[in-house]
Design an enzyme around this catalytic site. Structure first.
Site, PDB file in Angstrom:
ATOM      1  N   ASP A 170       0.826  -1.209   0.000  1.00 32.10           N
ATOM      2  CA  ASP A 170       0.000   0.000   0.000  1.00 32.10           C
ATOM      3  C   ASP A 170       0.858   1.255   0.000  1.00 32.10           C
ATOM      4  OD1 ASP A 170       0.784  -0.601   2.724  1.00 32.10           O
ATOM      5  OD2 ASP A 170      -0.637   0.927   3.405  1.00 32.10           O
ATOM      6  N   GLU A 183       0.038  -1.216   5.655  1.00 34.97           N
ATOM      7  CA  GLU A 183       1.085  -0.815   6.597  1.00 34.97           C
ATOM      8  C   GLU A 183       0.936   0.650   6.976  1.00 34.97           C
ATOM      9  OE1 GLU A 183       5.108   0.643   7.945  1.00 34.97           O
ATOM     10  OE2 GLU A 183       3.846   1.352   6.315  1.00 34.97           O
TER      11      GLU A 183
HETATM   12 ZN   LIG Z   1       6.829   2.075   4.253  1.00 34.52          ZN
END
Ligand SMILES: [Zn+2]
Length: 416
Positions: free
Chosen positions: A86, A181
């Site tokens: 992401d 994340e």
């Molecule tokens: Zn990162």
């Protein structure tokens, strides 16, 4: 001599950044955005294409893969290389148009789609290291997504190298690509049993050679203030306004220390991030950070004492203080396994670089993985100016990150 071509990894990287994989902090779904799976699916296809048959993706968007051991040794610990698919919600990741400046000459780079976005050696001195080499930027309207598609590209390029050169000996190598994340949920649905790795490395760091085995320990803190409410027309000597107390608490915080804007290096801080409320009841949310867990507790004590002293000046008002653990310094775990970061340092040197040991003033997926049974330091990829339109990366750094992965796989085999 392990050699990975900066141009080849650049092409791979540009393929990945064109796919929009922005995560969403306001979503409770896993993954927080379905589009992250677009990259996961492509990665799975490419892994199959390399001949890595033991690879899969799941409903949450994680990608798991195994490169089987090709060594006669049976006692090599299984290690994992991990990166996140992401990109940050802070800056658009839609329609990213990467530009490869093949022989960067040291002059300012004006991004074509918004010419007010200018990348220069004066503001980004690390660019100097890339004069005469390839630099990749976005086009001015979006971030680039080097965070962390450079890590994804480095792992994929290293995987291909290991598959193409069977004379390079290694144990079982696991690959893990995670969603979300950037919104703090990268490990939420990770199946550590299925992954089955003893030690891990995230590829999610900055300048070439940097190696991070220490992160903040992080808590949240919520101060709830209860005022005393009455009809405002008849409130004399009765009403106690919680919003005003909240303001007084914020005002009582030190001005020249103890905040993100006044600290650096190994210093901790407290940081108010949200105020909510009505006259009757108000809450202030804080984040609390330190590298040392005992110090972290001291910050809580101090914050609570400051708030209590303020509230005591408002008879009738009450206060509740609640701390929430967020993540812990990975060093607490990694210090029990010094060879994990030690081998990484050696791999970086074998790739021809100088090791820069750093402490992360934040967390990584690796901080959480370290507490989930997989001690996990963080290795550079070269990413710069992350989460912004001026994000960029040097292609030789990415190639060196991939070479470092190959060296690491070899070192674990040699030492077992
Ligand atoms: Zn990162």
């Amino acid at each position: 001599m392990i050699q990975i071509s900066p141009d080849t990894i650049a092409d791979r990287f540009m393929r990945y950044v064109r796919i929009d994989t922005q995560s969403d902090p306001n979503s409770n779904a896993h993954p927080t955005t379905e589009k992250q799976k677009d990259l996961s699916k492509l990665l799975l296809k490419e892994l199959y294409g390399m001949g890595i048959t033991n690879a899969s993706t799941d409903e949450y968007g994680y990608v798991y893969a195994t490169i089987p051991s090709n060594s006669d040794k049976k006692n090599i610990p299984t290690i994992c290389f991990c990166a996140h698919v992401d990109t940050a919600p802070d800056c658009s990741g839609y329609n990213v148009k990467p530009i490869h400046h093949r022989y960067y000459d040291g002059s300012d780079i004006v991004l074509p789609d918004d010419t007010t976005q200018v990348l220069s050696v004066s503001k980004s001195p690390y660019l100097k290291e890339h004069i005469g080499h390839g630099v990749i930027t976005a086009s001015g309207l979006t971030l680039l997504g080097a965070d962390d598609k450079s890590g994804v590209a480095a792992i994929m390029e290293a995987a291909m190298y290991l598959m193409q050169y069977p004379n390079v000996k290694h144990g079982d190598i696991k690959i893990l690509f995670t969603p979300d994340e950037e919104v703090g949920k990268g490990t939420a649905k990770a199946d550590m049993q299925k992954l089955g790795a003893a030690f891990g490395y995230t590829l999610d760091g900055g300048e070439a050679g940097s190696l991070e085995d220490e992160t903040f320990s992080a808590d949240g803190a919520t101060i709830t203030i209860n005022g005393v409410i009455t009809h405002p027309g008849y409130a004399k000597d009765k009403l106690v306004n919680a919003l005003k107390i909240a303001g007084a608490v914020l005002d009582a915080l030190p001005k020249n220390e103890w905040s993100p804007e006044t600290t650096e290096k190994m210093q901790g801080f407290v940081h108010p991030v949200a105020v909510n409320g009505i006259a009757e009841k108000a809450t202030i949310q804080f984040i609390v950070r330190d590298f040392d867990d005992a110090q972290l507790q001291q910050h809580h004590n101090r914050l609570k004492a400051i708030a209590e002293a303020v509230v005591a000046k408002f008879p009738g008002a009450t206060l509740e203080y609640k701390a929430q653990e967020q993540y812990r310094n990975m060093k607490n775990v990694l210090s029990n396994y010094p060879h994990v970061a030690g081998y990484a340092a050696e791999a970086i040197q074998r790739a021809g670089l100088t090791v820069k040991k750093e402490s992360i003033r934040g967390g990584t997926d690796g901080s959480r993985f370290s507490y989930m049974g997989m001690p996990c330091p963080n290795i550079f990829t070269g990413m710069q100016n992350i989460h912004s339109k001026l994000e960029w990366i040097g292609t030789k750094d990415m190639a060196k990150a991939a070479e470092t992965i190959v060296h690491l796989a070899m070192i674990w085999e040699e030492r077992s």
